[in-house]
Every structure is written in C-alpha cells, then in structure tokens.
Design a protein around this motif. Structure first.
Motif, PDB file in Angstrom:
ATOM      1  N   MET A 129      -5.401   7.358  56.706  1.00  0.00           N
ATOM      2  CA  MET A 129      -5.543   8.013  55.407  1.00  0.00           C
ATOM      3  C   MET A 129      -5.264   9.510  55.470  1.00  0.00           C
ATOM      4  O   MET A 129      -4.903  10.120  54.460  1.00  0.00           O
ATOM      5  CB  MET A 129      -6.953   7.787  54.853  1.00  0.00           C
ATOM      6  N   CYS A 130      -5.392  10.104  56.660  1.00  0.00           N
ATOM      7  CA  CYS A 130      -5.085  11.536  56.774  1.00  0.00           C
ATOM      8  C   CYS A 130      -3.634  11.818  56.380  1.00  0.00           C
ATOM      9  O   CYS A 130      -3.335  12.873  55.819  1.00  0.00           O
ATOM     10  CB  CYS A 130      -5.345  12.032  58.188  1.00  0.00           C
ATOM     11  N   GLN A 131      -2.740  10.889  56.683  1.00  0.00           N
ATOM     12  CA  GLN A 131      -1.341  11.102  56.294  1.00  0.00           C
ATOM     13  C   GLN A 131      -1.210  11.157  54.778  1.00  0.00           C
ATOM     14  O   GLN A 131      -0.369  11.892  54.250  1.00  0.00           O
ATOM     15  CB  GLN A 131      -0.450   9.986  56.858  1.00  0.00           C
ATOM     16  N   PHE A 132      -2.036  10.392  54.087  1.00  0.00           N
ATOM     17  CA  PHE A 132      -2.030  10.399  52.623  1.00  0.00           C
ATOM     18  C   PHE A 132      -2.444  11.773  52.102  1.00  0.00           C
ATOM     19  O   PHE A 132      -1.754  12.379  51.265  1.00  0.00           O
ATOM     20  CB  PHE A 132      -2.985   9.319  52.122  1.00  0.00           C
ATOM     21  N   THR A 133      -3.567  12.299  52.595  1.00  0.00           N
ATOM     22  CA  THR A 133      -4.018  13.605  52.111  1.00  0.00           C
ATOM     23  C   THR A 133      -3.142  14.736  52.636  1.00  0.00           C
ATOM     24  O   THR A 133      -3.031  15.781  51.995  1.00  0.00           O
ATOM     25  CB  THR A 133      -5.492  13.853  52.475  1.00  0.00           C
TER      26      THR A 133
END
Length: 280
Positions: A129-133
């Motif tokens: 999910m870090c790639q999303f943010t």
C-alpha cells in the motif's frame, strides 16, 4: 547498567495486537473530536482539468525481495484502487487514505506483500500500500493542496535505485489506521483523484474543477553518497518550485525534504565520496 526495557507491543504477538487496536481506537476518537470534514463523496464523471498524472511500475526489482510478494502486491493494489478512484476533495475537506481503503484483511482477498517495519523489509497481509500513497503524494506535491499527515521511512535507504521514477525521499510510510497519509483542500477549487491498475502499472491522476494559475516542479539537488563513520549515507535536498503559468517565472521555492539516509545495501564504490565531499 540498566537494560533497555521492551515496549509492551514487543512482548508477544498478542501484546502487539492489543497495542495496535488501542492505537486504532485512539485515532478514531481523535477524528471524531476534531470534527474533520473528510472527503467521502465520489463522482463517476472526471473533473475537466488534469493537474498532474503519473504511473508507477508495480513489479519492481527491490534487492532480493521475493518476486511472489510483487505479484501479491499487484493483487492488493487492484483491490484498493477502486476504493479511492473518483473521490472528490472539496474546499475545506481532508483526504484520508485509510478512511477510504479500510483495513486490508485476508478475508477480503488481500495477500501477503512487502512491508517495511522498523527500517527493515518484512511480510504482511496487504503489503504494497505504500506504493499507492507514494503515487498520491507525488500528485499532491504538484498542487496547492495542504499535506496534513505524511510519514516516511526516514533514516534508511533500503534498496538500490532501479529505474527510479521519482526522487528518493518523496516516499511514504503507512500502517492501518494510525499511520496515515492525509491532505486538506484549503483552496476554493474542487479536486479529484483517479487511480487504476493495469497489467504493469499503478496509474494516477489529480484533476480539478478549475485550472490553476501556477504549476509545480520537484527537483533534487546535491544528491550524493558519502562515507561516514558507521556506513555510507545518501544525502541531498528536494525542492519544490512554484511557477507562474502566465510568465513562466519561479515565484516560490521551498525545501520539502533533506535526506540523510543510511544505505542498507552495497553501493557502487565509484559513487561514494569521503566526508569532505572530495571524490576518490
């Protein structure tokens, strides 16, 4: 000499779950007491003005990370993207990533992906999910929106650069729900996030109801690798320039990040400088 005491959350897996549940509860209470107006309205119609667009490769080479975790990340991003795309951020509203995405649970289809905890890579349900943010943060940096909560894996550089698309130091760190990524709309314009995944990329756009009179450029200056007493560090500063669309003149310049991150991998020796900045 007294030994350092372990935190309660470090005593056992059960203690960790209790601590996490407490932090989640505290965050929910804080939001309720603040009376924040969160962005929770969606529109299937795209706002007319594209402020910024970008895409990031989902399956990337990250040191010795198991490729299966990258495949799982693709699944996780595909599940989360529809929960964010189309959201409107109207004047006075605040965007919260976790309020829209919610918990990433195995029963909802999320898989084990790469997570970063205490500066080291690990595995966890919903990892990636870090790639999303990261993508959302990059879009927001190219807008007048006000970032209200941003965490970063400060102090460490975990993986060698491999087709890096955005500067080191513009990443994000999140953990449900109390380590969030948030921004607020303090303008009189309405903004919208459009995100999706395809076979290779996580794609994103920041759109607006009205065009802006300025645009933004993100630049890295003085980036280098320097050997210090306890290892090699990546140094540098990231600047954001505000440019007047009509004249093309830079009307503001701010340092948004100063990097001093210890490398957790072996760099190319030819790229390392001694502490005094001289090559060789």
């Amino acid at each position: 000499m007294r030994k350092n005491r372990r935190l309660f959350c470090e005593l056992s897996p059960a203690a960790y779950r209790i601590s996490a549940a407490k932090c989640c509860f505290v965050r929910r209470m804080q939001d309720a007491l603040r009376g924040t107006r969160f962005a929770e309205t969606f529109s299937g119609e795209r706002l007319p003005v594209v402020i910024c667009k970008n895409r990031s490769l989902i399956r990337r080479t990250l040191g010795n990370v198991d490729p299966a975790l990258q495949e799982n990340k693709a699944v996780n991003l595909g599940l989360a993207a529809p929960k964010v795309t189309g959201v409107l951020i109207r004047p006075g509203e605040e965007f919260s990533f976790w309020r829209l995405v919610g918990p990433c649970r195995e029963q909802d289809g999320y898989k084990t992906g790469l997570v970063i905890a205490k500066g080291v890579p690990g595995k966890g349900i919903g990892g990636g999910m870090c790639q999303f943010t990261n993508l959302i943060h990059w879009l927001v940096l190219h807008s007048p929106l006000t970032i209200t909560e941003h965490h970063h894996h400060d102090g460490v550089d975990l993986f060698p650069d491999h087709n890096r698309q955005i500067p080191f130091g513009t990443g994000t760190s999140i953990f449900y729900n109390y380590v969030d990524y948030r921004f607020r709309n303090d303008t009189d314009n309405t903004f919208q996030l459009i995100v999706s995944t395809d076979d290779a990329y996580l794609c994103g756009e920041l759109r607006a109801e009205k065009p802006l009179c300025v645009k933004y450029h993100i630049k890295t200056e003085g980036e280098r690798f320097v050997r210090e007493a306890d290892g090699v560090y990546r140094l540098g500063r990231i600047w954001r320039e505000t440019v007047d669309v009509r004249t093309g003149n830079v009307i503001a310049r701010e340092c948004i990040k100063e990097n001093h991150a210890k490398l957790m991998y072996e760099p190319d020796p030819a790229k390392i400088e001694p502490p005094d900045g001289r090559n060789g």
